[in-house]
Design an enzyme around this catalytic site. Structure first.
Site, PDB file in Angstrom:
ATOM      1  N   SER A  27     -14.790 -17.176   8.049  1.00  0.00           N
ATOM      2  CA  SER A  27     -13.834 -17.245   6.946  1.00  0.00           C
ATOM      3  C   SER A  27     -12.948 -18.478   7.048  1.00  0.00           C
ATOM      4  CB  SER A  27     -12.976 -15.982   6.935  1.00  0.00           C
ATOM      5  OG  SER A  27     -11.960 -16.079   5.960  1.00  0.00           O
ATOM      6  N   GLN A  28     -12.282 -18.663   8.183  1.00  0.00           N
ATOM      7  CA  GLN A  28     -11.432 -19.838   8.348  1.00  0.00           C
ATOM      8  C   GLN A  28     -12.237 -21.097   8.629  1.00  0.00           C
ATOM      9  OE1 GLN A  28      -8.169 -20.297   7.940  1.00  0.00           O
ATOM     10  NE2 GLN A  28      -7.664 -18.168   7.486  1.00  0.00           N
ATOM     11  N   SER A  51     -26.861 -19.244  15.725  1.00  0.00           N
ATOM     12  CA  SER A  51     -25.885 -18.777  14.753  1.00  0.00           C
ATOM     13  C   SER A  51     -26.466 -18.701  13.343  1.00  0.00           C
ATOM     14  CB  SER A  51     -24.660 -19.702  14.744  1.00  0.00           C
ATOM     15  OG  SER A  51     -23.786 -19.345  13.695  1.00  0.00           O
ATOM     16  N   SER A  53     -24.762 -18.851  10.799  1.00  0.00           N
ATOM     17  CA  SER A  53     -23.937 -19.719   9.950  1.00  0.00           C
ATOM     18  C   SER A  53     -24.422 -21.166   9.946  1.00  0.00           C
ATOM     19  CB  SER A  53     -22.478 -19.687  10.423  1.00  0.00           C
ATOM     20  OG  SER A  53     -21.941 -18.396  10.331  1.00  0.00           O
ATOM     21  N   ASP A  83     -10.924 -13.638  18.252  1.00  0.00           N
ATOM     22  CA  ASP A  83     -10.081 -13.623  19.448  1.00  0.00           C
ATOM     23  C   ASP A  83     -10.839 -13.163  20.692  1.00  0.00           C
ATOM     24  OD1 ASP A  83      -7.781 -14.429  18.062  1.00  0.00           O
ATOM     25  OD2 ASP A  83      -7.231 -12.366  17.573  1.00  0.00           O
ATOM     26  N   HIS A 108      -4.418 -18.963  15.367  1.00  0.00           N
ATOM     27  CA  HIS A 108      -3.735 -17.724  15.748  1.00  0.00           C
ATOM     28  C   HIS A 108      -3.389 -17.855  17.222  1.00  0.00           C
ATOM     29  CE1 HIS A 108      -2.513 -13.636  16.078  1.00  0.00           C
ATOM     30  NE2 HIS A 108      -3.649 -13.133  16.532  1.00  0.00           N
ATOM     31  N   GLY A 134      -9.570 -17.253   4.776  1.00  0.00           N
ATOM     32  CA  GLY A 134     -10.224 -18.543   4.602  1.00  0.00           C
ATOM     33  C   GLY A 134     -10.687 -18.835   3.192  1.00  0.00           C
ATOM     34  N   GLU A 195      -0.116  -6.657  10.768  1.00  0.00           N
ATOM     35  CA  GLU A 195      -1.455  -6.099  10.571  1.00  0.00           C
ATOM     36  C   GLU A 195      -1.486  -4.601  10.843  1.00  0.00           C
ATOM     37  OE1 GLU A 195      -3.963 -10.116  11.932  1.00  0.00           O
ATOM     38  OE2 GLU A 195      -3.696  -8.424  13.302  1.00  0.00           O
ATOM     39  N   SER A 252       8.365   1.433 -14.695  1.00  0.00           N
ATOM     40  CA  SER A 252       9.221   2.311 -15.503  1.00  0.00           C
ATOM     41  C   SER A 252      10.444   2.753 -14.709  1.00  0.00           C
ATOM     42  CB  SER A 252       8.428   3.549 -15.943  1.00  0.00           C
ATOM     43  OG  SER A 252       8.159   4.386 -14.823  1.00  0.00           O
TER      44      SER A 252
END
Length: 335
Positions: A27-28, A51, A53, A83, A108, A134, A195, A252
């Site tokens: 994502s990041q 990978s 990706s 992490d 992070h 991300g 979180e 309301s």
């Protein structure tokens, strides 16, 4: 009042004249790599040979190598892997290839703050943490705006770590929205607290408990879903746009009166005490140790709980209702 940095506070040359390795393409990772490249930065992506990706990054025209290869090539390395995998990867494939004066970046503070990674002297160690997922970092950049970022310096070997961090934030679009200076400790502890207490843990349990209360009382699951989950976005959007006051102005009078009278019955002194206990667990490092022990054991309890949660009735009903909404693009971790 905190100082917020913007485009004019950054010197883009401090990053455009460097070679940047982005480790990870999730994502990041994908957002950082693509935004950096489009800001004129020379960037390579570091991934395992196997990978999944790799094809995605190469399909975007990015240079891809192993983590070892790109770490050896770069003089700025941004760590953007989960992490629980970061420390072992850093020790085996990144640290041996870093040189005096290189910069090690994080999005992070977990691994630095809790001592899972202990960078060698002679490195600049800093954090540029976008306050958003991300896909928003990427989308807002392409739209000409950006996601606010946090900036922190843990180790300033060259005397330029802070300025490099601002330049990096500029390159991913962060200085368009604003960059707030903080510390690794503050970012890590407040991020984990947010979180667990509201953004993920607290909100998920509140949704499920309120859904279950209505269904067990005999109301249609579909009606319960709309009231306890679907409408959340409408309310959160109002808070995002103008805080609690704007949200309360927009709803309301009946809803506002219910807010003031019932909210404190849900969030009681006992709830606040539990919040303090959660914060104590985070600040002491107990949560981090429990999580890393779980991850290193193969995360059996995480995987079991994940499967249980996906089978909850609110998820089944929600999937059926979202399929009837043509304006929604189906979202599933299995798709």
């Amino acid at each position: 009042m905190a100082v917020i940095f913007y485009d004019d506070d950054a010197d883009p040359r401090l990053v455009s004249e460097r070679k940047v390795a982005v480790i990870g393409y999730g994502s990041q990772g994908h957002a950082h790599a693509l935004n950096l490249r489009e800001s004129g930065v020379e960037v390579r992506v570091g991934l395992r040979e196997s990978s999944s990706s790799r094809a995605d990054a190469e399909g975007e025209g990015l240079a891809v190598g192993t983590v070892k290869e790109v770490s050896d090539w770069a003089d700025v390395v941004m760590m953007l892997v989960p992490d629980q995998y970061m420390a072992d990867l850093y020790s085996a494939e990144v640290a041996p290839n870093l040189n005096q004066g290189d910069a090690l970046l994080f999005a992070h503070g977990f691994n630095i703050h809790f001592g899972e990674i202990k960078p060698q002297p002679g490195l600049d160690v800093l954090m540029v943490a976008p306050k958003g997922p991300g896909h928003l970092v990427r989308r807002t950049y392409t739209e000409g705006s950006g996601v606010p970022c946090l900036l922190a310096v843990s180790q300033d070997a060259t005397g330029n770590a802070r300025s490099l961090g601002l330049a990096y934030a500029w390159a991913i679009g962060g200085t368009r929205a604003g960059v707030l200076e903080t510390t690794f400790r503050e970012e890590t502890e407040t991020d984990l607290f947010g979180e667990q207490v509201i953004l993920c843990g607290g909100l998920s349990e509140l949704v499920k408990a309120s859904f279950e209360t209505l269904v067990e009382a005999g109301y249609a699951p579909e009606s319960a879903y709309f009231e306890t989950l679907h409408e959340l976005k409408l309310i959160v959007d109002l808070m995002y746009e103008g805080g609690l006051t704007w949200m309360r102005y927009s709803i309301s009078d009946t809803a506002e009166w219910g807010d003031y009278n019932t909210g404190p019955r849900i969030i009681t002194d006992q709830t606040r005490q539990v919040m303090q206990e959660v914060l104590d667990d985070i600040r002491s490092g107990r949560f981090a140790r429990r999580w890393m022990d779980e991850a290193r054991a193969g995360a059996p309890r995480l995987l079991d709980r994940r499967a249980q949660e996906r089978s909850h009735q609110v998820e089944q009903v929600g999937a059926e209702l979202r399929n009837l909404m043509p304006f929604l693009v189906p979202k599933s971790p299995d798709s």
